[in-house]
Design an enzyme around this catalytic site. Sequence first.
Site, short mmCIF file in Angstrom:
data_model
loop_
_atom_site.label_atom_id
_atom_site.label_comp_id
_atom_site.label_asym_id
_atom_site.label_seq_id
_atom_site.Cartn_x
_atom_site.Cartn_y
_atom_site.Cartn_z
N LYS A 1 1.07 -1.38 -0.15
CA LYS A 1 -0.04 -0.04 0.00
C LYS A 1 0.89 1.22 -0.07
CE LYS A 1 -4.07 -1.81 2.02
NZ LYS A 1 -3.66 -3.15 1.65
N ARG B 1 -11.80 -5.12 8.45
CA ARG B 1 -12.32 -5.20 7.10
C ARG B 1 -12.72 -6.31 6.78
NH1 ARG B 1 -8.19 -1.20 5.68
NH2 ARG B 1 -7.08 -2.86 4.74
N ASP C 1 -1.65 -2.08 -4.18
CA ASP C 1 -3.17 -2.31 -3.61
C ASP C 1 -3.77 -0.91 -4.04
OD1 ASP C 1 -2.85 -4.82 -3.00
OD2 ASP C 1 -2.69 -4.37 -0.71
N MET C 2 -5.28 -0.82 -4.22
CA MET C 2 -5.88 0.48 -3.97
C MET C 2 -6.51 0.97 -2.77
SD MET C 2 -6.07 3.19 -6.04
CE MET C 2 -5.86 2.80 -7.77
N GLN D 1 -11.19 -0.60 -8.52
CA GLN D 1 -12.48 -1.05 -7.62
C GLN D 1 -13.54 -0.81 -8.51
OE1 GLN D 1 -10.80 1.95 -5.30
NE2 GLN D 1 -10.21 0.74 -3.58
N ARG E 1 -5.57 -5.59 -11.20
CA ARG E 1 -6.47 -6.81 -10.20
C ARG E 1 -8.06 -5.86 -10.35
NH1 ARG E 1 -4.73 -6.48 -4.59
NH2 ARG E 1 -3.00 -7.86 -4.86
N LYS F 1 -13.96 -5.57 -5.75
CA LYS F 1 -15.20 -4.65 -5.69
C LYS F 1 -14.86 -3.10 -4.99
CE LYS F 1 -18.65 -8.41 -5.90
NZ LYS F 1 -19.75 -9.06 -5.10
N GLY F 2 -13.98 -3.39 -4.19
CA GLY F 2 -13.69 -2.15 -3.25
C GLY F 2 -14.09 -2.39 -1.91
N THR G 1 -12.06 -11.54 -6.50
CA THR G 1 -13.65 -12.00 -5.92
C THR G 1 -13.84 -13.25 -5.39
OG1 THR G 1 -16.02 -11.58 -6.44
CG2 THR G 1 -14.60 -12.60 -8.10
N HIS G 2 -14.93 -13.42 -4.37
CA HIS G 2 -15.11 -14.68 -3.92
C HIS G 2 -16.66 -14.96 -4.26
CE1 HIS G 2 -12.42 -12.74 -0.93
NE2 HIS G 2 -11.88 -13.84 -1.31
C1 LIG Z 1 -6.90 -11.02 -3.93
C2 LIG Z 1 -7.61 -9.80 -3.43
C3 LIG Z 1 -7.25 -8.30 -3.18
C4 LIG Z 1 -7.71 -7.20 -2.63
N1 LIG Z 1 -7.37 -6.04 -2.85
C5 LIG Z 1 -8.01 -5.02 -2.67
C6 LIG Z 1 -7.32 -3.36 -2.77
O1 LIG Z 1 -6.60 -3.39 -3.07
N2 LIG Z 1 -8.35 -2.31 -2.60
C7 LIG Z 1 -9.64 -2.80 -2.34
O2 LIG Z 1 -10.47 -1.87 -2.02
N3 LIG Z 1 -10.05 -4.18 -1.97
C8 LIG Z 1 -9.38 -4.91 -2.22
N4 LIG Z 1 -10.01 -6.16 -2.07
C9 LIG Z 1 -11.24 -6.37 -1.32
C10 LIG Z 1 -12.37 -6.32 -2.09
O3 LIG Z 1 -12.78 -5.12 -2.57
C11 LIG Z 1 -13.83 -6.89 -1.36
O4 LIG Z 1 -13.85 -5.90 -0.38
C12 LIG Z 1 -13.71 -8.34 -0.92
O5 LIG Z 1 -12.98 -9.17 -1.84
C13 LIG Z 1 -15.14 -8.75 -0.89
O6 LIG Z 1 -15.64 -8.68 -2.25
P1 LIG Z 1 -15.98 -9.95 -3.07
O7 LIG Z 1 -15.79 -9.64 -4.52
O8 LIG Z 1 -15.52 -11.25 -2.53
O9 LIG Z 1 -17.76 -10.10 -3.13
P2 LIG Z 1 -18.89 -9.97 -1.86
O10 LIG Z 1 -20.00 -9.62 -2.56
O11 LIG Z 1 -18.37 -8.97 -1.02
O12 LIG Z 1 -18.83 -11.39 -1.09
C14 LIG Z 1 -19.32 -12.46 -2.22
C15 LIG Z 1 -19.30 -13.75 -1.35
O13 LIG Z 1 -17.79 -13.99 -1.08
C16 LIG Z 1 -17.73 -14.64 0.19
N5 LIG Z 1 -17.02 -13.46 1.18
C17 LIG Z 1 -16.64 -12.38 1.05
N6 LIG Z 1 -16.05 -11.61 1.68
C18 LIG Z 1 -15.89 -12.51 2.75
C19 LIG Z 1 -15.17 -12.58 3.94
N7 LIG Z 1 -14.42 -11.53 4.54
N8 LIG Z 1 -15.19 -13.68 4.60
C20 LIG Z 1 -15.95 -14.78 4.31
N9 LIG Z 1 -16.64 -14.94 3.04
C21 LIG Z 1 -16.35 -13.81 2.25
C22 LIG Z 1 -19.34 -14.82 0.79
O14 LIG Z 1 -19.61 -15.99 0.46
C23 LIG Z 1 -19.83 -13.63 0.06
O15 LIG Z 1 -21.25 -13.97 -0.17
C24 LIG Z 1 -9.27 -7.33 -2.58
C25 LIG Z 1 -9.87 -8.79 -2.56
C26 LIG Z 1 -9.10 -9.87 -2.97
C27 LIG Z 1 -9.82 -10.97 -3.03
#
Ligand SMILES: Cc1cc2nc3c(=O)[nH]c(=O)nc-3n(C[C@H](O)[C@H](O)[C@H](O)COP(=O)(O)OP(=O)(O)OC[C@H]3O[C@@H](n4cnc5c(N)ncnc54)[C@H](O)[C@@H]3O)c2cc1C
Length: 307
Positions: free
Chosen positions: A97, A288, A131-132, A163, A184, A187-188, A226-227
């Site tokens: 960061k 977070r 990272d953002m 994001q 990368r 979502k943010g 994303t997950h």
């Molecule tokens: C490799 C990586 C790098 C990232 N880098 C940045 C960055 O540089 N800047 C930034 O702003 N954000 C970053 N993020 C965070 C990202 O912005 C999201 O806040 C985070 O990934 C949750 O979003 P999602 O896409 O998984 O979807 P969501 O809609 O939040 O989640 C979808 C599903 O994923 C699972 N899930 C999501 N989060 C969790 C959790 N914490 N625990 C358990 N299950 C969960 C759940 O099953 C949920 O229903 C990063 C995420 C990843 C995976």
Amino acid sequence: MLRSTFIALSTNKPLRRFSERSAVGRRLSSRFVAGMEIDEVMRAALSLQNLGIASTLDALGESVHSAEEAQKHATTYHQLLDGITRHKLTDSNVSLKLTQMGMDLDPSLAESIVRDLTAHAVQANSFVRVDMEGSPYTQATIDLVRRVHSLPGNRGRIGTVIQAYLYRSEADIKTLTADGIRIRLCKGAYKEPAELAFPAKKDVDANYIKLTRQLLTSGIFHGLATHDEAIIRDTKRFVDENKISRDSFEFQMLYGIRRDLQHALVKEGFRMRVYIPFGPEWYPYFMRRLAERPANAIFIAKQFFRN
Ligand SMILES: Cc1cc2nc3c(=O)[nH]c(=O)nc-3n(C[C@H](O)[C@H](O)[C@H](O)COP(=O)(O)OP(=O)(O)OC[C@H]3O[C@@H](n4cnc5c(N)ncnc54)[C@H](O)[C@@H]3O)c2cc1C
């Protein structure tokens, strides 16, 4: 409601100090944080490598208060790049960061640290991901990454994060991909005003899908972080329908989250990279993760009392 409570707690200084120093806090954090020391993050990366999963290593820390602190973090990152070579981690890189590298104190300090780390990553056949952070840093992060990427020998060795919740992201992707910069997409994770970011989750998800298509057809290797199973399903369908090689992009997920899905995607022949954070400054990152899914707090508490 719970989400904003955890986001507010993530900046609570007394609670942070107490948690990071307590043995209980460290134990709770171990669900999402690979440990406190470099050796522990190396072990975690090697275990994932044995399962066919690549990694990106993150030495936790944000918003430093002195140049010395920024240099200390920079040294840790140089040690990580040395560790990647020493432990023969064939597809591992680092994520950092800018505020951790002194961006708020002196942007030129942060830039010179990132320049040196990128030069080291070139030698180590690795890569630096910036990272953002929150929207006050978006433009400065993109500008810095573009400048460092344009230096001789750095092409493809430094990239950043876009994001999907920000309205500006489609235009930013155009600018970055025109330079050949790897992105990368996530979502943010920060709290943003409605003037800058989609307030509704469904709009963020729709924009994520739209931007995924922009990335997958850009001819550059990007990461989809994303997950979200619905988005992953849509991506797999899009890739198959458009005969896009599974080797031309990667999925990325966070350490300790949806391990089942990580393994399933690898089995199906997709590339997977896991973001592995470590270090004593774990508290804001951990909070977070709880904010994203407050049910995690109950899950972690149950595990804690079971052990
Ligand atoms: C490799 C990586 C790098 C990232 N880098 C940045 C960055 O540089 N800047 C930034 O702003 N954000 C970053 N993020 C965070 C990202 O912005 C999201 O806040 C985070 O990934 C949750 O979003 P999602 O896409 O998984 O979807 P969501 O809609 O939040 O989640 C979808 C599903 O994923 C699972 N899930 C999501 N989060 C969790 C959790 N914490 N625990 C358990 N299950 C969960 C759940 O099953 C949920 O229903 C990063 C995420 C990843 C995976």
